[in-house]
Design an enzyme around this catalytic site. Structure first.
Site, PDB file in Angstrom:
ATOM      1  N   SER A 137     -27.808  -8.394   2.698  1.00 13.44           N
ATOM      2  CA  SER A 137     -28.213  -7.569   1.556  1.00 13.44           C
ATOM      3  C   SER A 137     -29.635  -7.884   1.127  1.00 13.44           C
ATOM      4  CB  SER A 137     -27.258  -7.781   0.379  1.00 13.44           C
ATOM      5  OG  SER A 137     -25.955  -7.407   0.732  1.00 13.44           O
TER       6      SER A 137
HETATM    7  N1  SAH Z   1     -22.743 -10.659   1.650  1.00 12.75           N
HETATM    8  C1  SAH Z   1     -23.614 -10.316   2.739  1.00 12.75           C
HETATM    9  C2  SAH Z   1     -23.657  -8.843   2.997  1.00 12.75           C
HETATM   10  C3  SAH Z   1     -22.876  -8.478   4.186  1.00 12.75           C
HETATM   11  S1  SAH Z   1     -22.817  -6.766   4.561  1.00 12.75           S
HETATM   12  C4  SAH Z   1     -24.985 -10.927   2.490  1.00 12.75           C
HETATM   13  O1  SAH Z   1     -25.035 -12.018   2.034  1.00 12.75           O
HETATM   14  O2  SAH Z   1     -25.996 -10.338   2.785  1.00 12.75           O
HETATM   15  C5  SAH Z   1     -21.189  -6.377   4.054  1.00 12.75           C
HETATM   16  C6  SAH Z   1     -20.082  -7.034   4.801  1.00 12.75           C
HETATM   17  O3  SAH Z   1     -18.864  -6.530   4.290  1.00 12.75           O
HETATM   18  C7  SAH Z   1     -20.047  -6.774   6.302  1.00 12.75           C
HETATM   19  O4  SAH Z   1     -20.136  -7.984   6.992  1.00 12.75           O
HETATM   20  C8  SAH Z   1     -18.701  -6.104   6.518  1.00 12.75           C
HETATM   21  O5  SAH Z   1     -18.067  -6.467   7.721  1.00 12.75           O
HETATM   22  C9  SAH Z   1     -17.923  -6.596   5.327  1.00 12.75           C
HETATM   23  N2  SAH Z   1     -16.737  -5.822   4.963  1.00 12.75           N
HETATM   24  C10 SAH Z   1     -16.577  -4.473   4.937  1.00 12.75           C
HETATM   25  N3  SAH Z   1     -15.322  -4.160   4.576  1.00 12.75           N
HETATM   26  C11 SAH Z   1     -14.676  -5.346   4.341  1.00 12.75           C
HETATM   27  C12 SAH Z   1     -13.354  -5.700   3.944  1.00 12.75           C
HETATM   28  N4  SAH Z   1     -12.398  -4.785   3.713  1.00 12.75           N
HETATM   29  N5  SAH Z   1     -13.049  -7.015   3.826  1.00 12.75           N
HETATM   30  C13 SAH Z   1     -13.971  -7.973   4.069  1.00 12.75           C
HETATM   31  N6  SAH Z   1     -15.228  -7.702   4.463  1.00 12.75           N
HETATM   32  C14 SAH Z   1     -15.578  -6.403   4.591  1.00 12.75           C
END
Ligand code: SAH
Length: 287
Positions: A137
């Site tokens: 993010s």
């Molecule tokens: N928190 C991260 C952002 C990751 S992007 C950071 O520090 O930058 C969002 C993430 O959400 C992805 O890895 C995706 O696989 C995950 N995601 C999407 N749907 C999800 C769900 N139902 N349960 C857990 N993770 C999920």
């Protein structure tokens, strides 16, 4: 992999630091040693400072880095710390005012969470690919969402949905007492483990699973933060908020907005729509 590695929830401090992939990859930047106490102290100090001084007065680069009992002088780190400060100053200019959150963003070396080929872009305020069609993010949105969730109060137990590479979980670990984070893509769950392991952060527990179900065995949470956008916030997560707790989530398909949900009473939630945002989709099940 040891038996310990396979156990969930995963207590990061229980894992031995065997090797650090990213340390080696980012040798051109800073070799960052981050004893959690140093980071926590920095964040605590920041609470006493005004926003405008946070970016100037953080003691991180002056403090010797202590790892496994030995002092590691950070000789090549000044450039990286300067860049990190500039990024935090930009985030503050965009309207984030919570000095504890700004200090936490400043304390976490974002370049250690992305591929070495992209490390030079780590402190641009943008989301970046982390593989599997997912992104780390944007620092502004990480700070903004945590600020909204925290609302100046104390966060004891926090749940993050979407660990990704583990960056936001690391930032959260400096503003909340206990952080639980769920990821549905096994490879990213493993990536987050290997990114966080060298940082020896004791208060993050990583789970592999469907975050739409939350973690009922650990609930209630006084903060829940979603890093992926659904068309609505899953009911299970609303039920896992403590009374007085705050959930922040991107919602929507093409056009997404940040939604804040506060639990007012056992059967009462209050919802507000905040600013526009852009996130990867929230998906069901695990892969
Ligand atoms: N928190 C991260 C952002 C990751 S992007 C950071 O520090 O930058 C969002 C993430 O959400 C992805 O890895 C995706 O696989 C995950 N995601 C999407 N749907 C999800 C769900 N139902 N349960 C857990 N993770 C999920």
């Amino acid at each position: 992999m040891t038996e310990k590695d396979r156990k969930f929830p995963l207590l990061l401090s229980s894992i031995v630091n065997k090797s650090s992939r990213l340390d080696a990859q980012t040798s051109c930047l800073v070799r960052t040693e981050m004893p959690q106490t140093a980071m926590r102290n920095a964040v605590k100090n920041a609470r006493l400072q005004s926003v405008s001084t946070v970016t100037l007065a953080m003691p991180l680069e002056n403090a010797p880095r202590v790892k496994a009992g030995k002092v590691v002088q950070e000789t090549s780190g000044l450039v990286s710390i300067g860049i990190r400060r500039a990024m935090v100053a930009r985030v503050a200019r965009q309207g984030v005012t919570d000095s504890m959150v700004l200090a936490a963003v400043e304390a976490i070396p974002r370049h250690l969470f992305i591929e070495s080929g992209l490390a030079s872009q780590a402190y641009i305020d943008a989301s970046l690919p982390i593989g599997h069609h997912q992104t780390i993010s944007q620092p502004y949105i990480v700070a903004r969402m945590i600020e909204i969730m925290r609302n100046g109060g104390e966060l004891r137990r926090v749940l993050e949905i979407g660990t990704g590479c583990g960056y936001q979980a690391a930032v959260l670990s400096l503003v909340a007492k206990d952080v639980y984070s769920i990821e549905r893509i096994k490879a990213l769950h493993e990536l987050a483990k290997s990114n966080l392991r060298p940082m020896r952060i004791a208060n993050i527990r990583l789970h592999y699973g469907d975050g739409m179900l939350g973690l009922p065995q650990v609930a209630p949470f006084d903060g829940i933060i979603l890093a992926a956008a659904g068309l609505e916030v899953p009911q299970a997560l609303l039920e896992q908020l403590s009374i007085g707790g705050r959930l922040i989530a991107p919602v929507g398909g093409g056009h997404q907005v940040l939604q804040l949900i506060e639990r007012i009473a056992k059967n009462e939630w209050k919802s507000s729509i905040l600013e526009k945002c852009h996130f990867v989709p929230l998906r069901q099940g695990v892969i």
